[in-house]
Design a protein around this motif. Sequence first.
Motif, short mmCIF file in Angstrom:
data_model
loop_
_atom_site.label_atom_id
_atom_site.label_comp_id
_atom_site.label_asym_id
_atom_site.label_seq_id
_atom_site.Cartn_x
_atom_site.Cartn_y
_atom_site.Cartn_z
N ALA A 61 -53.99 -78.58 18.76
CA ALA A 61 -54.13 -77.33 19.50
C ALA A 61 -53.74 -77.58 20.95
O ALA A 61 -53.58 -78.73 21.38
N GLY A 62 -53.63 -76.50 21.69
CA GLY A 62 -53.18 -76.62 23.07
C GLY A 62 -54.25 -77.04 24.04
O GLY A 62 -53.95 -77.66 25.07
N SER A 63 -55.52 -76.73 23.76
CA SER A 63 -56.61 -77.08 24.67
C SER A 63 -57.43 -78.19 24.08
O SER A 63 -57.45 -78.41 22.85
N ALA A 64 -58.14 -78.91 24.94
CA ALA A 64 -59.00 -79.99 24.46
C ALA A 64 -60.11 -79.43 23.56
O ALA A 64 -60.43 -80.03 22.53
N VAL A 79 -63.06 -84.42 28.96
CA VAL A 79 -64.45 -84.77 29.23
C VAL A 79 -65.30 -83.51 29.34
O VAL A 79 -66.41 -83.43 28.79
N ARG A 80 -64.79 -82.51 30.03
CA ARG A 80 -65.54 -81.26 30.16
C ARG A 80 -65.75 -80.61 28.79
O ARG A 80 -66.85 -80.16 28.47
N ALA A 81 -64.70 -80.56 27.99
CA ALA A 81 -64.79 -79.92 26.67
C ALA A 81 -65.77 -80.66 25.77
O ALA A 81 -66.57 -80.04 25.05
N ALA A 82 -65.73 -81.98 25.78
CA ALA A 82 -66.65 -82.75 24.93
C ALA A 82 -68.09 -82.60 25.39
O ALA A 82 -69.02 -82.56 24.58
N THR A 83 -68.28 -82.52 26.71
CA THR A 83 -69.63 -82.30 27.25
C THR A 83 -70.15 -80.92 26.82
O THR A 83 -71.27 -80.79 26.32
N LYS A 126 -77.29 -90.86 30.46
CA LYS A 126 -75.85 -91.04 30.63
C LYS A 126 -75.08 -89.74 30.38
O LYS A 126 -74.10 -89.46 31.08
N LEU A 127 -75.51 -88.93 29.40
CA LEU A 127 -74.84 -87.65 29.21
C LEU A 127 -75.10 -86.74 30.40
O LEU A 127 -74.20 -86.02 30.85
N THR A 128 -76.32 -86.77 30.91
CA THR A 128 -76.63 -85.95 32.09
C THR A 128 -75.79 -86.40 33.29
O THR A 128 -75.31 -85.56 34.06
N ASP A 129 -75.60 -87.69 33.43
CA ASP A 129 -74.74 -88.21 34.49
C ASP A 129 -73.33 -87.64 34.36
O ASP A 129 -72.72 -87.22 35.35
N THR A 130 -72.79 -87.60 33.14
CA THR A 130 -71.47 -87.00 32.93
C THR A 130 -71.50 -85.50 33.22
O THR A 130 -70.59 -84.95 33.85
N ALA A 131 -72.56 -84.82 32.80
CA ALA A 131 -72.68 -83.39 33.07
C ALA A 131 -72.69 -83.11 34.57
O ALA A 131 -72.17 -82.08 35.03
N MET A 132 -73.28 -84.01 35.34
CA MET A 132 -73.34 -83.83 36.79
C MET A 132 -71.96 -83.86 37.43
O MET A 132 -71.76 -83.32 38.53
N ASP A 133 -70.98 -84.48 36.77
CA ASP A 133 -69.63 -84.50 37.32
C ASP A 133 -69.02 -83.11 37.36
O ASP A 133 -68.07 -82.86 38.10
N PHE A 134 -69.54 -82.21 36.54
CA PHE A 134 -69.03 -80.84 36.50
C PHE A 134 -70.05 -79.86 37.08
O PHE A 134 -69.70 -79.01 37.88
N GLY A 135 -71.30 -79.96 36.66
CA GLY A 135 -72.36 -79.14 37.23
C GLY A 135 -72.31 -77.68 36.85
O GLY A 135 -73.07 -76.87 37.39
N ASP A 136 -71.45 -77.31 35.88
CA ASP A 136 -71.36 -75.92 35.47
C ASP A 136 -72.43 -75.61 34.43
O ASP A 136 -73.12 -76.50 33.93
N GLU A 137 -72.56 -74.35 34.10
CA GLU A 137 -73.64 -73.91 33.22
C GLU A 137 -73.64 -74.63 31.88
O GLU A 137 -74.67 -75.12 31.41
N ARG A 138 -72.49 -74.70 31.22
CA ARG A 138 -72.43 -75.30 29.89
C ARG A 138 -72.69 -76.81 29.92
O ARG A 138 -73.24 -77.37 28.98
N SER A 139 -72.28 -77.47 31.00
CA SER A 139 -72.58 -78.90 31.12
C SER A 139 -74.07 -79.12 31.27
O SER A 139 -74.65 -80.03 30.66
N LEU A 140 -74.72 -78.30 32.08
CA LEU A 140 -76.17 -78.42 32.24
C LEU A 140 -76.88 -78.09 30.92
O LEU A 140 -77.88 -78.73 30.57
N ALA A 141 -76.36 -77.11 30.19
CA ALA A 141 -76.95 -76.77 28.89
C ALA A 141 -76.83 -77.96 27.93
O ALA A 141 -77.76 -78.22 27.14
N ALA A 142 -75.72 -78.68 27.99
CA ALA A 142 -75.54 -79.84 27.13
C ALA A 142 -76.56 -80.92 27.46
O ALA A 142 -77.16 -81.54 26.56
N ALA A 143 -76.78 -81.17 28.74
CA ALA A 143 -77.77 -82.18 29.14
C ALA A 143 -79.16 -81.78 28.67
O ALA A 143 -79.92 -82.62 28.16
#
Length: 336
Positions: free
Chosen positions: A166-169, A217-221, A308-325
């Motif tokens: 596919a075209g997007s991650a 990384v963002r998509a997997a998070t 460690k996942l929260t650390d990765t989520a902090m690199d983006f800090g958006d809503e879905r990353s925080l939801a993942a953490a």
Amino acid sequence: MDTTGTLDEALQRLHTSGPERLGRLTNHAPMAVEALAANGQAAAVHRWLDLYASRLEEFPAGVEPVTDADWRSALGDPRRAADWIAYFGRELAEHPWREVLALWWPRLLPGMYGGSTHPVIRVGHAVRTLLADDGTGPRLTELAHGLGYWAARHHPVTGLVPVSGAGSAAAALDAVEPVAERAGGFPDRLGQVRSVPVWAATVTDPAEARRRLTELVRAATHRYATHGHGNETMLVHAATAPNAVLRTLPALPEALWVPSLQAAWTASAAVTAMYAPDAPVAYVPPGPVTPEEVMERALAHGDEHVVKLTDTAMDFGDERSLAAALRAVELSEPLR
């Protein structure tokens, strides 16, 4: 980044321990304490280590020194972990760390799947500390431990068939075909991965490779928020392994960025194939919470993969990353 000296103290404390325990499980402490220190939680590092201490094992005995003449025969031999760590300790004492990393990165990159991708993750954390301050002995020693662990657990994956992607991650991760038999550990499941969807295969520009890796990384998070229940621990690595590669790019020659993207994609896709749930759950927004509050919740929970996942989520800090953490906090067993 921590400027109190706490991180260096913690790394020195940990360098008497081996990279694994029970012959197969990774020592996560060096990665977790770096993640805590990098996110303003240095004051809690030693307290966290006290909780984790029962999981540490003594540094293993060496077999025989690794040399420039025979290193290939020692590659991928977990019995040689101490030998490899000593080798990289010598190399880093004699050469600038960026030169050592640039030489060994393409040698090790094809084998980033060994040790359940933990070795490259440990290297990524070590490189982040060195990019912040490359002058301390404990941080150089930590890079030696990470590279040595990677060399000892080096395990390539070959013969993967490219299939429609596919075209997007995010869409490419959705296109990953789960393995047929989802039982057993990481090595058993990895042996079942036969194909990887095509994504970013035509990238040749280093800047584009970095952009695509960030997208991955963002998509997997984000995906963890709805798919993490497939395996709350192992699916963390679909995000943290490529993020380790992304964090290392600034220290590498740009000529290595494109192959780094391809290896990171294969690793993330393979982990997704091995641990994907039968169906996702509905996305639940995190509500009114700040990144700092999410990091504090991860620390209170204590599990190393949550940290460690929260650390990765902090690199983006958006809503879905925080939801993942927060989903990782919900799914995982707390550190006690």
